[in-house]
Design a protein around this motif. Structure first.
Motif, PDB file in Angstrom:
ATOM      1  N   GLN A 108      -1.565  -5.563   0.638  1.00  0.00           N
ATOM      2  CA  GLN A 108      -2.636  -4.479   0.520  1.00  0.00           C
ATOM      3  C   GLN A 108      -1.998  -3.193   1.060  1.00  0.00           C
ATOM      4  OE1 GLN A 108      -5.101  -6.271   3.624  1.00  0.00           O
ATOM      5  NE2 GLN A 108      -6.267  -7.139   2.088  1.00  0.00           N
ATOM      6  N   ASN A 166      -5.684  -3.990  -4.445  1.00  0.00           N
ATOM      7  CA  ASN A 166      -7.206  -4.318  -4.230  1.00  0.00           C
ATOM      8  C   ASN A 166      -7.136  -5.851  -4.419  1.00  0.00           C
ATOM      9  OD1 ASN A 166      -7.229  -5.230  -7.079  1.00  0.00           O
ATOM     10  ND2 ASN A 166      -7.989  -2.990  -7.554  1.00  0.00           N
ATOM     11  N   GLU A 167      -8.464  -6.062  -3.928  1.00  0.00           N
ATOM     12  CA  GLU A 167      -8.753  -7.406  -3.817  1.00  0.00           C
ATOM     13  C   GLU A 167      -8.392  -8.294  -5.186  1.00  0.00           C
ATOM     14  OE1 GLU A 167      -8.998  -9.123  -1.059  1.00  0.00           O
ATOM     15  OE2 GLU A 167      -9.302  -7.455   0.579  1.00  0.00           O
ATOM     16  N   LYS A 223      -6.642  -7.673  -7.796  1.00  0.00           N
ATOM     17  CA  LYS A 223      -5.244  -7.963  -8.004  1.00  0.00           C
ATOM     18  C   LYS A 223      -4.439  -8.784  -7.181  1.00  0.00           C
ATOM     19  CE  LYS A 223      -3.314  -3.889  -9.414  1.00  0.00           C
ATOM     20  NZ  LYS A 223      -2.725  -2.619  -9.530  1.00  0.00           N
TER      21      LYS A 223
END
Length: 295
Positions: free
Chosen positions: A176, A181-182, A184
């Motif tokens: 992060q 992002n979530e 990835k």
């Protein structure tokens, strides 16, 4: 020097009895499989005489020739391979993605989702509501009837979640900070470090997809879309099996019976998944232990 500890008579007797019991269980498990193999490699007419237990009496490959000469079984095998590969990939990816989201304790509505999912473990709608749902979704006589209804399993989700909770949060926090992002993070970090549980769930669902015959019986009328297990079911169950055998046997019909073709088909349909299983067994054992120590 290490000295071997001498076992007492009760300990030695227990070990001997335990080994004998395990050998008996192995024999009772494996012999029916061996019996099918022996009869499938024997001449069909000769096998009808009985007393065939350990080795083929009249070795013959005619039953297997009849199986592989059938265009129907090769097409069914192709459908089975396709639905096993595609269905397993979709199931693992979708279930893992949902499990990753629900493993986040800060997810809004998480308790509601978990409650609803838990209810589905104990209660189901039944066959008729399921059939009506599949019909209204337009999945009857469609290849996707094998894929979409089986794309998610709450039981497998629980196994995924137990593994994801053991992954250090520092990995996600570092990603992060780097701007990931979530999605990835899920694709590039979570999945690569979760290969044991991914392989375990893939084995679970792959075996299910390979062995499933019920969907082909209930939802498929097009013979070009039936999987190999449904093809075998119809050979074994339908009263027209003799006509099917006649069409499959062709010029070698003299040494082939409906029973010998059934047994040969069983061996052909079972062999691929049996050959794959040993390569994934270590992941299967490790996956079954997930969550057994940590809650």
């Amino acid at each position: 020097m290490f000295q071997l500890k001498r076992r007492t008579v009760p300990e030695a007797s227990f070990d001997l009895g335990n080994n004998l019991l395990m050998l008996l269980i192995c024999f009772l498990t494996l012999y029916p499989v061996w019996y099918v193999i022996v009869n499938s490699f024997n001449d069909g007419k000769d096998a009808m005489l009985g007393n065939l237990y350990w080795w083929p009496r009249v070795f013959s490959l005619d039953s297997y020739k009849a199986v592989f000469n059938s265009n129907g079984i090769m097409l069914a095998m192709g459908v089975t391979v396709a639905k096993t590969v595609i269905g397993t990939f979709v199931h693992v990816f979708f279930t893992a993605m949902v499990a990753y989201a629900l493993s986040n304790r800060d997810l809004l509505g998480r308790k509601l989702y978990m409650t609803l999912g838990t209810i589905t473990l104990f209660f189901g709608g039944g066959l008729i509501p399921s059939y009506l749902l599949i019909r209204d979704l337009g999945l009857l006589d469609s290849f996707w009837v094998y894929i979409l209804p089986a794309a998610f399993s709450f039981y497998d989700l629980i196994i995924f979640m137990a593994f994801f909770r053991e992954i250090p949060t520092a990995l996600e926090e570092a990603a992060q900070i780097d701007g990931a992002n979530e999605f990835k993070i899920f694709m590039r970090i979570i999945i690569p470090v979760s290969m044991p549980v991914v392989a375990t769930i893939a084995l679970f669902h792959g075996v299910y997809q390979w062995n499933d015959y019920f969907a082909g019986v209930i939802y498929i009328n097009n013979s070009n879309l039936q999987p190999i297990q449904t093809f075998l079911y119809r050979i074994v169950a339908e009263s027209s099996s003799n006509q099917m055998v006649s069409a499959m046997a062709g010029s070698i019909q003299k040494s082939v019976t409906s029973q010998s073709v059934k047994l040969a088909t069983m061996v052909v349909t079972t062999l691929p998944i049996v050959l794959v299983y040993p390569f994934l067994q270590k992941y299967f054992v490790k996956g079954m232990m997930i969550g057994s120590i940590k809650g």
